[in-house]
Scaffold this motif. Structure first.
Motif, mmCIF file in Angstrom:
data_model
loop_
_atom_site.group_PDB
_atom_site.id
_atom_site.type_symbol
_atom_site.label_atom_id
_atom_site.label_comp_id
_atom_site.label_asym_id
_atom_site.label_seq_id
_atom_site.Cartn_x
_atom_site.Cartn_y
_atom_site.Cartn_z
ATOM 1 N N ILE A 32 -7.014 7.058 -17.232
ATOM 2 C CA ILE A 32 -5.619 6.651 -17.102
ATOM 3 C C ILE A 32 -5.415 5.981 -15.752
ATOM 4 N N SER A 33 -5.072 4.698 -15.766
ATOM 5 C CA SER A 33 -4.785 3.987 -14.529
ATOM 6 C C SER A 33 -3.328 4.213 -14.141
ATOM 7 N N VAL A 34 -3.095 4.595 -12.891
ATOM 8 C CA VAL A 34 -1.729 4.862 -12.446
ATOM 9 C C VAL A 34 -1.201 3.812 -11.473
ATOM 10 N N THR A 35 -2.027 2.847 -11.101
ATOM 11 C CA THR A 35 -1.582 1.739 -10.254
ATOM 12 C C THR A 35 -2.611 0.616 -10.340
ATOM 13 N N ASP A 36 -2.151 -0.610 -10.118
ATOM 14 C CA ASP A 36 -3.084 -1.740 -10.068
ATOM 15 C C ASP A 36 -3.341 -2.161 -8.625
ATOM 16 N N ARG A 37 -2.815 -1.408 -7.670
ATOM 17 C CA ARG A 37 -2.958 -1.763 -6.262
ATOM 18 C C ARG A 37 -4.008 -0.907 -5.579
ATOM 19 N N CYS A 38 -4.558 -1.433 -4.487
ATOM 20 C CA CYS A 38 -5.579 -0.709 -3.745
ATOM 21 C C CYS A 38 -5.487 -1.076 -2.271
ATOM 22 N N LEU A 64 -4.342 7.319 -5.269
ATOM 23 C CA LEU A 64 -3.614 8.079 -4.261
ATOM 24 C C LEU A 64 -2.495 7.271 -3.612
ATOM 25 N N LEU A 65 -2.389 5.984 -3.939
ATOM 26 C CA LEU A 65 -1.252 5.184 -3.509
ATOM 27 C C LEU A 65 -0.019 5.418 -4.377
ATOM 28 N N ARG A 66 -0.196 6.021 -5.533
ATOM 29 C CA ARG A 66 0.931 6.259 -6.439
ATOM 30 C C ARG A 66 1.730 7.460 -5.948
ATOM 31 N N ARG A 67 2.975 7.202 -5.599
ATOM 32 C CA ARG A 67 3.823 8.257 -5.068
ATOM 33 C C ARG A 67 4.103 9.313 -6.132
ATOM 34 N N GLU A 68 4.170 10.565 -5.695
ATOM 35 C CA GLU A 68 4.467 11.707 -6.557
ATOM 36 C C GLU A 68 3.406 11.913 -7.628
ATOM 37 N N LEU A 69 2.189 11.492 -7.349
ATOM 38 C CA LEU A 69 1.097 11.674 -8.307
ATOM 39 C C LEU A 69 0.915 13.131 -8.730
#
Length: 405
Positions: free
Chosen positions: A80-86, A140-145
């Motif tokens: 499951i991808s939770v962001t496309d940013r890095c 880990l960039l996704r807030r409230e993960l």
């Protein structure tokens, strides 16, 4: 213009990339404020909304008929991808010349909400998925993960919840992730050497923050920790043995990965592939190894233990010895595409039907049809495709950061 928000990207103080990373922190970490609330193309459902989980009508304890694809492979794992940013710009994944300061990533309305991710995950679990892995971009960039992890770990039938990270933000989050229900972690670390790390991460800082993240994860019980190293000839292959030596005896498992042609932007060249046999040979010349049986059917890494009992390593041989025949992995991208192969050129949209009000039964049927028609085995076909098309005619594929590796 989005302003820097330091608290959204902790620990980047003093880096020359700070301004660049923080500019996107409000996008990648927070997903809050400043975004146009535009409709999703092809969807009549308002952006950012979905049916409540109260509409989930499949029994939580029920299992639907086990799915198999056209080659008889079941569905057991969901990434499951939770962001496309890095916050890294690894050349084999997100080369900085393409994903620079002005690159436009997905806006908030295009991303699956945590509620939507949970709802779709429940449907996959009903079809036989047992193992979940959270990926990105950099998750880990996704807030409230942690709140998502708390949701997922409570789904009946989920037996394992893991996460893959570059480790840069891990030290500050490891305990919270563990408390939320995370059970295992994999850290991507292509080199322990300062200069090689900079080259392979596309940044100007070294690996110290990653080492601190590994130590924090170990301290809070996220063990055994797997450490993934993509091996490229002429880039970091001269450090294979040294990396194995660094983690030998720690309980952590280094997994060496053949350089793969994921996506179309990483300038993949077969000449840069160091085969699994060569990787094993180099390590074994220093530290005698014995093969270890796989822990489960479809395990991607071939395992070897040190003969002196000081731990093990793994080697992932997608190029030289493909393992498509036992692949049980489905991937859910952050914009709700169901992708059935790491090397796929496209996925199947689940977000649109979900936001248009489709029932769980209908969504479940979509998943069943996609998996039932699946016949992907790109790694086994790679050599023939390259021979027919030639090395200079790349096959269009989804980029690695979109499907989480």
């Amino acid at each position: 213009m989005i302003q820097a928000v330091p608290e959204l990207a902790p620990g980047l103080d003093g880096c020359v990339e700070t301004a660049f990373v923080l500019k996107y922190a409000a996008l990648s970490a927070g997903y809050q404020g400043g975004f146009p609330r535009r409709p999703i193309p092809g969807s009549s459902h308002p952006p950012g909304r979905s049916h409540s989980l109260e509409s989930f009508t499949l029994s939580e304890s029920s299992r639907l008929e086990a799915l198999t694809d056209q080659l008889g492979r079941g569905i057991r794992d969901l990434r499951i991808s939770v962001t496309d940013r890095c916050n890294f710009r690894c050349p084999y994944c997100m080369p900085i010349e393409t994903y620079g300061e002005n690159y436009e990533f997905l806006a908030k309305p295009e991303l699956l909400t945590f509620e939507e991710i949970e709802r779709l995950t429940r449907l996959f679990v009903a079809h036989g998925v047992e193992k979940l892995r959270i990926t990105g971009g950099e998750p880990l960039l996704r807030r409230e993960l942690p709140s998502l992890l708390e949701r997922l770990v409570q789904i009946p039938g989920v037996e394992d919840l893991a996460l893959t990270t570059n480790g840069y933000l891990l030290a500050a989050q490891a305990q919270t992730l563990r408390d939320a229900g995370l059970r295992r972690i994999t850290v991507s670390l292509d080199s322990h050497d300062e200069e090689t790390f900079k080259r392979m991460s596309g940044r100007t800082f070294g690996p110290q923050r990653v080492f601190e993240g590994i130590e924090a994860a170990d301290a809070c019980g996220l063990r055994p920790i797997k450490i993934n190293c993509v091996v490229q000839r002429g880039v970091n292959d001269h450090q294979i043995v040294d990396l194995a030596r660094r983690f030998k005896g720690t309980g952590h498992i280094v997994r060496f990965i053949e350089f793969m042609d994921v996506g179309t932007l990483n300038r993949w060249d077969m000449a840069q592939v160091v085969s699994a046999a060569e990787i094993r040979g180099r390590i074994e010349a220093e530290f005698p190894l014995d093969p270890v049986p796989p822990q489960y059917e479809g395990e991607v890494a071939t395992r070897f233990e040190y003969r002196d009992g000081s731990g093990e390593i793994g080697i992932i041989s997608s190029v030289s010895a493909p393992f498509c025949g036992a692949c049980s992995r489905a991937r859910l991208t952050i914009e709700g595409q169901l992708v059935t192969c790491l090397f796929a050129s496209r996925g199947t949209d689940l977000r649109g039907p979900l936001r248009d009000g489709e029932s769980d039964e209908a969504l479940s049927q979509r998943i069943a049809e996609v998996w039932g028609n699946r016949r992907d085995r790109y790694s086994e076909e790679r050599a023939g495709l390259l021979e027919v098309r030639g090395p200079d005619r790349a096959i269009s594929k989804i980029e690695m950061y979109q499907v989480g590796g």
